[in-house]
Design an enzyme around this catalytic site. Structure first.
Site, mmCIF file in Angstrom:
data_model
loop_
_atom_site.group_PDB
_atom_site.id
_atom_site.type_symbol
_atom_site.label_atom_id
_atom_site.label_comp_id
_atom_site.label_asym_id
_atom_site.label_seq_id
_atom_site.Cartn_x
_atom_site.Cartn_y
_atom_site.Cartn_z
ATOM 1 N N ASP A 12 0.810 -1.232 0.000
ATOM 2 C CA ASP A 12 0.000 0.000 0.000
ATOM 3 C C ASP A 12 0.838 1.274 0.000
ATOM 4 O O ASP A 12 0.426 2.305 0.544
ATOM 5 C CB ASP A 12 -0.961 0.019 1.208
ATOM 6 N N LYS A 15 1.685 2.257 -5.070
ATOM 7 C CA LYS A 15 2.213 1.729 -6.336
ATOM 8 C C LYS A 15 1.287 2.051 -7.507
ATOM 9 O O LYS A 15 1.737 2.439 -8.583
ATOM 10 C CB LYS A 15 2.414 0.202 -6.217
ATOM 11 N N GLY A 39 -4.479 -4.318 -3.860
ATOM 12 C CA GLY A 39 -5.492 -3.282 -4.112
ATOM 13 C C GLY A 39 -4.742 -2.019 -4.470
ATOM 14 O O GLY A 39 -4.159 -1.390 -3.599
ATOM 15 N N HIS A 40 -4.706 -1.672 -5.750
ATOM 16 C CA HIS A 40 -3.925 -0.524 -6.216
ATOM 17 C C HIS A 40 -4.882 0.599 -6.609
ATOM 18 O O HIS A 40 -5.678 0.436 -7.535
ATOM 19 C CB HIS A 40 -3.029 -0.931 -7.390
ATOM 20 N N GLN A 222 1.988 -6.055 -3.239
ATOM 21 C CA GLN A 222 2.423 -6.193 -1.849
ATOM 22 C C GLN A 222 3.691 -5.335 -1.621
ATOM 23 O O GLN A 222 3.861 -4.318 -2.252
ATOM 24 C CB GLN A 222 2.646 -7.658 -1.459
HETATM 25 P P1 GDP Z 1 -0.822 0.398 -3.503
HETATM 26 O O1 GDP Z 1 -1.415 -0.893 -3.065
HETATM 27 O O2 GDP Z 1 0.647 0.472 -3.260
HETATM 28 O O3 GDP Z 1 -1.186 0.767 -4.905
HETATM 29 O O4 GDP Z 1 -1.453 1.518 -2.564
HETATM 30 P P2 GDP Z 1 -3.016 1.638 -2.132
HETATM 31 O O5 GDP Z 1 -3.792 2.103 -3.280
HETATM 32 O O6 GDP Z 1 -3.460 0.394 -1.446
HETATM 33 O O7 GDP Z 1 -2.916 2.732 -0.998
HETATM 34 C C1 GDP Z 1 -2.366 3.980 -1.214
HETATM 35 C C2 GDP Z 1 -3.424 5.031 -0.867
HETATM 36 O O8 GDP Z 1 -2.791 6.290 -0.736
HETATM 37 C C3 GDP Z 1 -4.478 5.226 -1.940
HETATM 38 O O9 GDP Z 1 -5.692 5.564 -1.333
HETATM 39 C C4 GDP Z 1 -3.937 6.399 -2.767
HETATM 40 O O10 GDP Z 1 -4.971 7.140 -3.402
HETATM 41 C C5 GDP Z 1 -3.284 7.212 -1.690
HETATM 42 N N1 GDP Z 1 -2.113 8.001 -2.110
HETATM 43 C C6 GDP Z 1 -1.128 7.660 -2.982
HETATM 44 N N2 GDP Z 1 -0.180 8.622 -3.034
HETATM 45 C C7 GDP Z 1 -0.576 9.574 -2.155
HETATM 46 C C8 GDP Z 1 0.000 10.807 -1.736
HETATM 47 O O11 GDP Z 1 1.080 11.209 -2.142
HETATM 48 N N3 GDP Z 1 -0.708 11.536 -0.803
HETATM 49 C C9 GDP Z 1 -1.898 11.112 -0.287
HETATM 50 N N4 GDP Z 1 -2.499 11.873 0.630
HETATM 51 N N5 GDP Z 1 -2.457 9.939 -0.658
HETATM 52 C C10 GDP Z 1 -1.800 9.186 -1.577
HETATM 53 P P1 IMO Z 2 -0.870 -4.167 -2.304
HETATM 54 O O1 IMO Z 2 -0.420 -4.701 -3.634
HETATM 55 C C1 IMO Z 2 -1.000 -4.652 2.028
HETATM 56 C C2 IMO Z 2 -1.013 -8.738 3.589
HETATM 57 C C3 IMO Z 2 -2.282 -9.214 4.277
HETATM 58 C C4 IMO Z 2 -1.702 -10.197 5.259
HETATM 59 C C5 IMO Z 2 -0.569 -10.842 4.454
HETATM 60 C C6 IMO Z 2 -0.927 -12.143 3.773
HETATM 61 O O2 IMO Z 2 -2.173 -3.471 -2.347
HETATM 62 O O3 IMO Z 2 0.206 -3.396 -1.643
HETATM 63 P P2 IMO Z 2 -2.458 -12.848 1.735
HETATM 64 O O4 IMO Z 2 -3.818 -12.385 1.299
HETATM 65 O O5 IMO Z 2 -1.388 -12.602 0.740
HETATM 66 O O6 IMO Z 2 -2.499 -14.256 2.235
HETATM 67 O O7 IMO Z 2 -2.120 -11.946 3.030
HETATM 68 O O8 IMO Z 2 -0.189 -9.885 3.481
HETATM 69 N N1 IMO Z 2 -1.218 -8.212 2.209
HETATM 70 C C7 IMO Z 2 -1.177 -6.920 1.895
HETATM 71 N N2 IMO Z 2 -1.025 -5.834 2.672
HETATM 72 N N3 IMO Z 2 -1.082 -4.517 0.681
HETATM 73 C C8 IMO Z 2 -1.210 -5.605 -0.105
HETATM 74 O O9 IMO Z 2 -1.166 -5.525 -1.458
HETATM 75 C C9 IMO Z 2 -1.294 -6.874 0.494
HETATM 76 N N4 IMO Z 2 -1.445 -8.129 0.021
HETATM 77 C C10 IMO Z 2 -1.373 -8.934 1.074
HETATM 78 O O10 IMO Z 2 -2.936 -8.132 4.926
HETATM 79 O O11 IMO Z 2 -1.136 -9.523 6.354
HETATM 80 MG MG MG Z 3 -2.907 -1.619 -1.785
#
Ligand code: GDP
Ligand code: IMO
Ligand code: MG
Length: 422
Positions: A12, A15, A39-40, A222
């Site tokens: 998270d 990415k 979840g991107h 991840q």
């Molecule tokens: P990912 O899994 O690495 O793609 O990240 P996620 O989407 O799960 O979580 C990142 C969250 O931070 C999302 O809700 C994005 O919209 C938000 N986000 C990304 N970059 C920034 C930033 O520079 N500032 C803020 N405030 N939010 C951001």
């Molecule tokens: P993105 O790509 C954050 C965590 C789960 C759990 C562990 C194992 O959005 O960054 P799994 O479902 O793989 O058996 O879970 O890894 N986890 C993540 N945490 N971002 C993710 O993906 C994750 N994918 C798995 O919360 O602790």
């Molecule tokens: Mg994510």
């Protein structure tokens, strides 16, 4: 050449947003590991989109997007995602490609994930319950079903054999009350639809594009601390999330790898169980969660929050050979003064900058270095020169500690809320 972009923490890191931005200068975006546990989040025309299996280059109209062999695919989730993205991206199906060697997540894999977690009680991993672990177990156990199998006459037989095996395992866990028909109907419908998708011999497909001089970006899911070999085992996912996973997850040679972008938040979060040395279980942690809107993009669970952990980050930079750092969610730290950064750990009274074998052990605590931070809101800054002095000090400190240069600074959720340095 293939550049790589991956998370350096526990996932998270932002990415999705960064890949969506960088995709402008790439021809192909390829996912190489993980599955719908990812979840991107992207903002497309101010609309929030969360991608789980489709690569984050799909909204750049010139970009081809590949789901590589190292990914595990849940057919129903993929088709649902396709349906939700199609209105925003009408030519999606022309630009989406699937490796015939990617493995499938079966409904019984999801049930096994739930049964396995339930059996662990207090020690549960906090899995997203998408069936990731069981699907990779069948892959390495040499029982899995692959995308290419859906085109074969023996698919139903293979499915029935594996389901039987899974039901026996589920019985050993004490059984689960599941209406299989309800789980299987969307699975089989989606499998039928997947036959219409562009299923390719992805290793050759990529090689041919490389030979044509196309630019490819491998999109990690991840984060490095969730890597099955190097993360906080056993509280990890079931794939190699570090740069090494690109070669096996796409079928490309190490000599093809170019730049490695490593993404870190300006602080740190973790969702699910497992060690997190710099976690803040106090009001500051709560304030970070609020300011950063830290709730899981896949499960909605509140994310645990804490200070940036440079010990863990340096390990991640080393493992993947990161040469370009991307610092995200920097705007969230506006007004958090002073800031802290974990710069070593005390392990049973001994100070170290190396990650210990087992971060779950008692007697591990972080040692912090304090930095001034900044008060002025930074989300409207578009150039490095506009940033406050405390911000620049924070960036310099991180760069020096990690031995890598920051190439981009993200200061908001929008595609263009990004300060490009190099
Ligand atoms: P990912 O899994 O690495 O793609 O990240 P996620 O989407 O799960 O979580 C990142 C969250 O931070 C999302 O809700 C994005 O919209 C938000 N986000 C990304 N970059 C920034 C930033 O520079 N500032 C803020 N405030 N939010 C951001
Ligand atoms: P993105 O790509 C954050 C965590 C789960 C759990 C562990 C194992 O959005 O960054 P799994 O479902 O793989 O058996 O879970 O890894 N986890 C993540 N945490 N971002 C993710 O993906 C994750 N994918 C798995 O919360 O602790
Ligand atoms: Mg994510």
């Amino acid at each position: 050449m293939i550049d790589v972009l991956l998370g350096l923490q526990w996932g998270d890191e932002g990415k999705g947003k960064i890949v969506d931005y960088l995709a402008e200068k790439y021809d192909i975006i390829a996912r190489f590991q993980g599955g719908p546990n990812a979840g991107h989040t992207l903002y497309i025309k101010e609309k929030k989109v969360v991608l789980h299996t489709i690569p984050s280059g799909i909204f750049q109209s010139h970009c081809l997007n590949l789901i590589g062999n190292g990914v595990v695919i849940d057919p129903a989730t993929l088709c649902k995602e396709i349906d939700s993205v199609l209105p925003l991206c009408p030519d999606l199906l022309d630009r989406l490609f699937l490796s015939q060697k990617a493995h499938l997540i079966l409904p019984t894999h999801r049930a096994l994930d739930a049964a396995s977690e339930a059996s662990k009680g207090e020690e549960k991993i906090g899995s997203t319950l998408k069936g990731i672990g069981p699907a990779y177990m069948d892959k390495t156990g040499r029982n899995g079903i692959r995308v290419g199998d859906i085109l074969s006459d023996s698919f139903d037989e293979k499915y029935a054999k594996l389901k039987k095996k899974h039901l026996e395992l589920i019985r050993q866990y004490g059984g689960v009350a599941i209406d299989w028909e309800q789980w299987e109907q969307p699975f089989f419908e989606a499998v039928a639809r997947m036959k219409q998708l562009q299923i390719v011999n992805a290793e050759y497909w990529l090689e041919n594009h490389i030979k044509e001089g196309k630019k490819i970006l491998a999109e990690g899911a991840q984060g490095s601390m969730l890597d099955v070999d190097f993360g906080t085992y056993p509280f990890v996912t079931s794939s190699n999330t570090i740069a090494a996973g690109v070669c096996s997850g796409l079928g490309v040679s190490p000599s093809r790898i170019g730049d490695v972008y490593g993404i870190t938040k300006a602080y740190c979060t973790r969702v699910g169980s497992g060690p997190f040395p710099s976690e803040l279980e106090d009001e500051t942690g709560e304030a970070l969660r609020r300011a950063g809107n830290e709730f899981g993009a896949t499960t909605g669970r509140p994310r645990r929050c804490g200070w940036i952990d440079l010990v863990a980050l340096r390990y991640a930079v080393m493992l993947s050979g990161v040469n370009k750092l991307i610092l995200t969610k920097t705007d969230v730290l506006d007004g958090f003064t002073p800031l802290k950064a974990a710069t070593s750990y005390m392990v049973n009274g001994v100070e170290t900058k190396e990650l210990p074998f087992d971060l779950c052990e008692k007697g591990i605590s972080p040692v912090y270095t304090e930095l001034n931070g900044w008060d002025k809101p930074i989300s409207s800054c578009s150039e490095y020169g506009e940033l406050p002095i405390g911000f620049k000090e924070y960036c310099q400190f991180i760069e020096e500690y990690l031995g890598a240069k920051i190439s981009h600074i993200s200061n908001g959720t929008g595609r263009h809320q990004l300060i490009v340095i190099s």
